[in-house]
Design an enzyme around this catalytic site. Sequence first.
Site, PDB file in Angstrom:
ATOM      1  N   ILE A 104     -37.008  53.599  74.670  1.00 49.39           N
ATOM      2  CA  ILE A 104     -37.135  54.947  75.693  1.00 49.39           C
ATOM      3  C   ILE A 104     -35.770  55.199  76.467  1.00 49.39           C
ATOM      4  O   ILE A 104     -35.450  56.393  76.619  1.00 49.39           O
ATOM      5  CB  ILE A 104     -38.292  54.730  76.860  1.00 49.39           C
ATOM      6  CG1 ILE A 104     -38.465  56.085  77.636  1.00 49.39           C
ATOM      7  CG2 ILE A 104     -37.911  53.704  77.713  1.00 49.39           C
ATOM      8  CD1 ILE A 104     -38.667  57.365  76.572  1.00 49.39           C
ATOM      9  N   GLU A 162     -45.638  54.297  79.385  1.00 49.19           N
ATOM     10  CA  GLU A 162     -46.009  53.026  79.897  1.00 49.19           C
ATOM     11  C   GLU A 162     -45.547  51.903  79.206  1.00 49.19           C
ATOM     12  O   GLU A 162     -45.230  52.084  78.078  1.00 49.19           O
ATOM     13  CB  GLU A 162     -47.880  53.080  79.912  1.00 49.19           C
ATOM     14  CG  GLU A 162     -48.376  53.720  78.619  1.00 49.19           C
ATOM     15  CD  GLU A 162     -47.856  53.092  77.333  1.00 49.19           C
ATOM     16  OE1 GLU A 162     -47.981  51.850  77.316  1.00 49.19           O
ATOM     17  OE2 GLU A 162     -47.739  53.860  76.381  1.00 49.19           O
ATOM     18  N   GLY A 304     -45.113  54.019  72.204  1.00 50.96           N
ATOM     19  CA  GLY A 304     -45.412  54.153  73.967  1.00 50.96           C
ATOM     20  C   GLY A 304     -44.201  54.372  74.593  1.00 50.96           C
ATOM     21  O   GLY A 304     -43.085  55.040  73.904  1.00 50.96           O
ATOM     22  N   GLU A 305     -44.155  53.915  75.757  1.00 49.42           N
ATOM     23  CA  GLU A 305     -43.074  54.060  76.582  1.00 49.42           C
ATOM     24  C   GLU A 305     -42.412  55.484  76.760  1.00 49.42           C
ATOM     25  O   GLU A 305     -41.489  55.780  77.670  1.00 49.42           O
ATOM     26  CB  GLU A 305     -41.685  53.387  75.854  1.00 49.42           C
ATOM     27  CG  GLU A 305     -41.925  51.958  75.762  1.00 49.42           C
ATOM     28  CD  GLU A 305     -40.734  51.509  74.878  1.00 49.42           C
ATOM     29  OE1 GLU A 305     -39.674  52.003  74.778  1.00 49.42           O
ATOM     30  OE2 GLU A 305     -40.848  50.185  74.603  1.00 49.42           O
ATOM     31  N   GLY A 306     -43.232  56.571  76.375  1.00 46.91           N
ATOM     32  CA  GLY A 306     -42.879  57.921  76.464  1.00 46.91           C
ATOM     33  C   GLY A 306     -42.063  58.284  75.421  1.00 46.91           C
ATOM     34  O   GLY A 306     -41.493  59.400  75.531  1.00 46.91           O
TER      35      GLY A 306
END
Length: 338
Positions: A104, A162, A304-306
Amino acid sequence: MIRFQDAAAFGAALDALPQPDDAALAAARTRQAVLTKPAGSLGRLEEIALFMAGWQGRERPVLDRVRATVFAGNHGVAARGVSAFPVDVTAQMVANFQAGGAAINALARACGAALSVVALDLDSPTGDIASAAAMSEAECLAALNAGAHSVAADTDLLFVGEMGIANTTPAAALCAQAFGGAAADWCGRGSGVDDAGIARKVAAVESALALHGAQSVTPFETLRRLGGREIAAMAGAILAARRLRVPVLLDGFICCAAIAPLVATQPAFTDHCLAAHCSAEQAHGRLLGHFGLEPLLRLDLRLGEGSGAAVAVPLVRAALAAHNGMATFAEAAVAQAL
């Protein structure tokens, strides 16, 4: 800055959702109609430009301030063996985010987003949702407000991500509670668990729904009982963004699961959201269907992580570049279609 004083205030904020600026939207639509191209020929890029105009309240929307926040939390249900990684990885990955070494970080730099990281009581995992509520009312409210606090009113576009080992399990429980279906319909491989791991995940979700389902009658109670700190924080951030009319790019399954209880109560909640992508997590497409959103990208991401939202930001930039930078028929002295 948005703050929810209590659970009732959170519910009241969800019941009074601001709408886009109709005048700005109409002006942007008028501009689209006279740009030097056949009507509708830029497809979804035109839709994105109009979406951004309405929520920013500008005929010519901008992306000067793209902001991203990654929230991190730990989950008691991880002790049931529902993840391929140990819970220590959450804190280790937060350190990696802060050092700038995660996916990210690289993707936020590439798309021009300012990234912040919020770790939420990593030394205190939530309750195991299969045997207890994830959070007390105070803990859930604190997580919601941590998310809301992260959203600045002058943001042009927001996305949230997240980090939380085992968080696809509470995400699956939230979706099943919000939209029905069997636990197995919502449980995927997450971080890469084998078939036995999926069976443990399904069993945990089934137990959680049996224990908490009857009491999960409001979005707040559903998040409190079945969610997690980073999940509630994402919900708080996305609701705060709506209150501030900040447009949002939704990331993957867990980000979307965070707002599933809100959408189940208020189907128009996602009006200020674009679905950045459809992830490889098997239930994400089903969830986007309940939201009525068509993803911008399908790249089989499942990090995830954006990360998926970051990859989609350049599409929004392209949409606004065309909308703002093209000449009109009159300016270019080009004959307009009859």
